[in-house]
Design an enzyme around this catalytic site. Structure first.
Site, PDB file in Angstrom:
ATOM      1  N   ASN A   9       7.192   5.062   2.517  1.00 19.10           N
ATOM      2  CA  ASN A   9       6.950   6.196   1.669  1.00 19.10           C
ATOM      3  C   ASN A   9       5.812   6.833   1.709  1.00 19.10           C
ATOM      4  OD1 ASN A   9       7.039   8.127  -0.714  1.00 19.10           O
ATOM      5  ND2 ASN A   9       7.380   6.344  -2.179  1.00 19.10           N
ATOM      6  N   TRP A  10       5.460   8.019   2.239  1.00 18.72           N
ATOM      7  CA  TRP A  10       4.009   8.593   2.604  1.00 18.72           C
ATOM      8  C   TRP A  10       3.787   9.098   1.230  1.00 18.72           C
ATOM      9  CZ3 TRP A  10       4.292  11.549   7.948  1.00 18.72           C
ATOM     10  CH2 TRP A  10       4.783  10.457   8.922  1.00 18.72           C
ATOM     11  N   LYS A  11       4.452   9.424   0.269  1.00 15.10           N
ATOM     12  CA  LYS A  11       4.196  10.179  -0.911  1.00 15.10           C
ATOM     13  C   LYS A  11       3.484  11.510  -0.688  1.00 15.10           C
ATOM     14  CE  LYS A  11       4.064   5.609  -3.104  1.00 15.10           C
ATOM     15  NZ  LYS A  11       3.530   4.821  -4.468  1.00 15.10           N
ATOM     16  N   HIS A  95      12.117   7.228  -7.795  1.00  9.48           N
ATOM     17  CA  HIS A  95      10.839   6.427  -7.834  1.00  9.48           C
ATOM     18  C   HIS A  95      10.195   6.208  -9.016  1.00  9.48           C
ATOM     19  CE1 HIS A  95       6.986   5.356  -6.562  1.00  9.48           C
ATOM     20  NE2 HIS A  95       7.443   5.054  -5.350  1.00  9.48           N
ATOM     21  N   GLU A  97       7.020   6.984  -9.806  1.00  5.60           N
ATOM     22  CA  GLU A  97       6.249   8.189 -10.090  1.00  5.60           C
ATOM     23  C   GLU A  97       7.080   9.570 -10.498  1.00  5.60           C
ATOM     24  OE1 GLU A  97       4.650   7.823  -6.206  1.00  5.60           O
ATOM     25  OE2 GLU A  97       3.623   5.787  -6.865  1.00  5.60           O
ATOM     26  N   GLU A 167      10.633  -1.943  -7.513  1.00  6.09           N
ATOM     27  CA  GLU A 167       9.378  -1.708  -7.409  1.00  6.09           C
ATOM     28  C   GLU A 167       8.823  -1.630  -8.752  1.00  6.09           C
ATOM     29  OE1 GLU A 167       8.385   0.901  -3.735  1.00  6.09           O
ATOM     30  OE2 GLU A 167       8.659   2.156  -5.548  1.00  6.09           O
ATOM     31  N   GLY A 173       0.556   0.597  -5.782  1.00  2.00           N
ATOM     32  CA  GLY A 173      -0.874   1.127  -5.428  1.00  2.00           C
ATOM     33  C   GLY A 173      -2.039   0.386  -6.201  1.00  2.00           C
ATOM     34  N   SER A 213       2.493  -2.633  -3.239  1.00  2.00           N
ATOM     35  CA  SER A 213       1.517  -3.224  -2.366  1.00  2.00           C
ATOM     36  C   SER A 213       1.916  -4.218  -1.381  1.00  2.00           C
ATOM     37  CB  SER A 213       0.433  -3.961  -3.497  1.00  2.00           C
ATOM     38  OG  SER A 213      -0.201  -3.077  -4.488  1.00  2.00           O
ATOM     39  N   GLY A 234       4.135   1.862   0.339  1.00  2.00           N
ATOM     40  CA  GLY A 234       3.534   3.039   0.283  1.00  2.00           C
ATOM     41  C   GLY A 234       2.085   3.142   1.059  1.00  2.00           C
ATOM     42  N   GLY A 235       1.166   2.874   0.506  1.00  2.00           N
ATOM     43  CA  GLY A 235       0.088   2.879   1.048  1.00  2.00           C
ATOM     44  C   GLY A 235      -0.108   2.367   2.590  1.00  2.00           C
TER      45      GLY A 235
HETATM   46  P1  13P Z   1       2.159   0.810  -2.443  1.00  2.00           P
HETATM   47  O1  13P Z   1       2.855   0.237  -1.184  1.00  2.00           O
HETATM   48  O2  13P Z   1       1.211   1.726  -1.850  1.00  2.00           O
HETATM   49  O3  13P Z   1       1.811  -0.093  -3.630  1.00  2.00           O
HETATM   50  O4  13P Z   1       3.334   1.910  -2.942  1.00  2.00           O
HETATM   51  C1  13P Z   1       4.710   1.386  -3.223  1.00  2.00           C
HETATM   52  C2  13P Z   1       5.704   2.294  -3.519  1.00  2.00           C
HETATM   53  O5  13P Z   1       5.679   2.997  -4.414  1.00  2.00           O
HETATM   54  C3  13P Z   1       6.439   2.661  -2.350  1.00  2.00           C
HETATM   55  O6  13P Z   1       7.601   3.371  -2.725  1.00  2.00           O
END
Ligand code: 13P
Length: 251
Positions: A9-11, A95, A97, A167, A173, A213, A234-235
């Protein structure tokens, strides 16, 4: 029996050049890997360009959200048809967020899940508790409620299109990963809930990803759990070396 599924997930990251570069290098790195399903969920505006880059690869394309109506006066929204048109297979829905920053409700998320399935997209349906909810011992209540509401009205034939992503919000994050035991406990609970809502076969086939994470150094430990079928990353998905290492580890 359940094929592992690792999605990035590149956000709200990358630009045109870096998105294409990242996709191109991933295609090179992941050539020939077919024992793991992989996908990257890219910002809307780069989907089409990344789609061309992925066209001859095993990496699927996903969006990070989708709207529940198919067309019309919905300024700023993107429909399933549009996403399919540019080559998307998956859409992340609900998600944390979007729940907690944008304010999406379970009702909206449910509409999106149903519209995505009806429109031929595969939802990656996200659930997870806040830190204060975990500390108050409410993890199970929160996750059960999110799943029941999110999947309301989704019939047994159609629910097979869904991947659930657990999640925990406190792990996203933050560098704090749920321990393998914490992940497994919630994943097993989710699988028995799906069995109760649908049936055992559907529950056995349902893929449940962990997100929060996830990185190369915890991939093996997380994926060793019987009910962890994949990762939503994510990251680490923004680093070719990390994301491809995670997929290769699982493969
Ligand atoms: P991180 O891997 O950066 O913690 O993000 C997880 C996430 O929200 C994937 O959708």
């Amino acid at each position: 029996m359940r094929k592992p599924f690792i999605a990035g997930n590149w956000k709200m990251n990358t630009n045109y050049t870096s998105a294409l570069g990242l996709a191109r290098r991933l295609v090179e790195q992941l050539k020939g890997i077919d024992t793991v399903d992989s996908a990257i969920c890219v910002p809307f505006v780069y989907l089409q360009a990344v789609s061309s880059t992925l066209s001859s690869s095993n990496i699927a394309l996903g969006a990070q959200d989708v709207f529940y109506e198919s067309n019309g006066a919905f300024t700023g929204e993107i429909s399933c048809e549009m996403l399919k048109d540019v080559g998307c297979t998956y859409a992340i829905i609900g998600h944390s967020e979007r729940r907690h920053v944008i304010g999406e409700t379970d009702v909206v998320i449910n509409k999106k899940v149903r519209a995505a399935i009806a429109g031929g997209l595969l939802p990656i349906f996200c659930v997870g508790e806040l830190l204060e909810e975990r500390e108050a011992g409410k993890t199970e209540d929160v996750v059960v409620s999110q799943i029941r509401k999110g999947l309301e009205g989704v019939d047994p034939e159609r629910v097979q299109a869904v991947t659930i992503a657990y999640e925990p919000v406190w792990a996203i994050g933050t560098g704090k990963t749920a321990t393998a035991e914490q992940a497994q406990q919630v994943h097993a609970m989710i699988r028995s809930l799906v069995a109760e809502m649908y049936d055992k076969n559907i529950a056995e086939r349902m893929r449940i990803q962990y997100g929060g994470s996830a990185k190369p150094s915890n991939t093996t430990e997380l994926m060793a759990n019987p009910d962890v079928d994949g990762l939503l990353v994510g990251g680490a998905s923004l680093k070719v070396e990390d994301f491809s290492a995670m997929i290769k580890t699982v493969a």
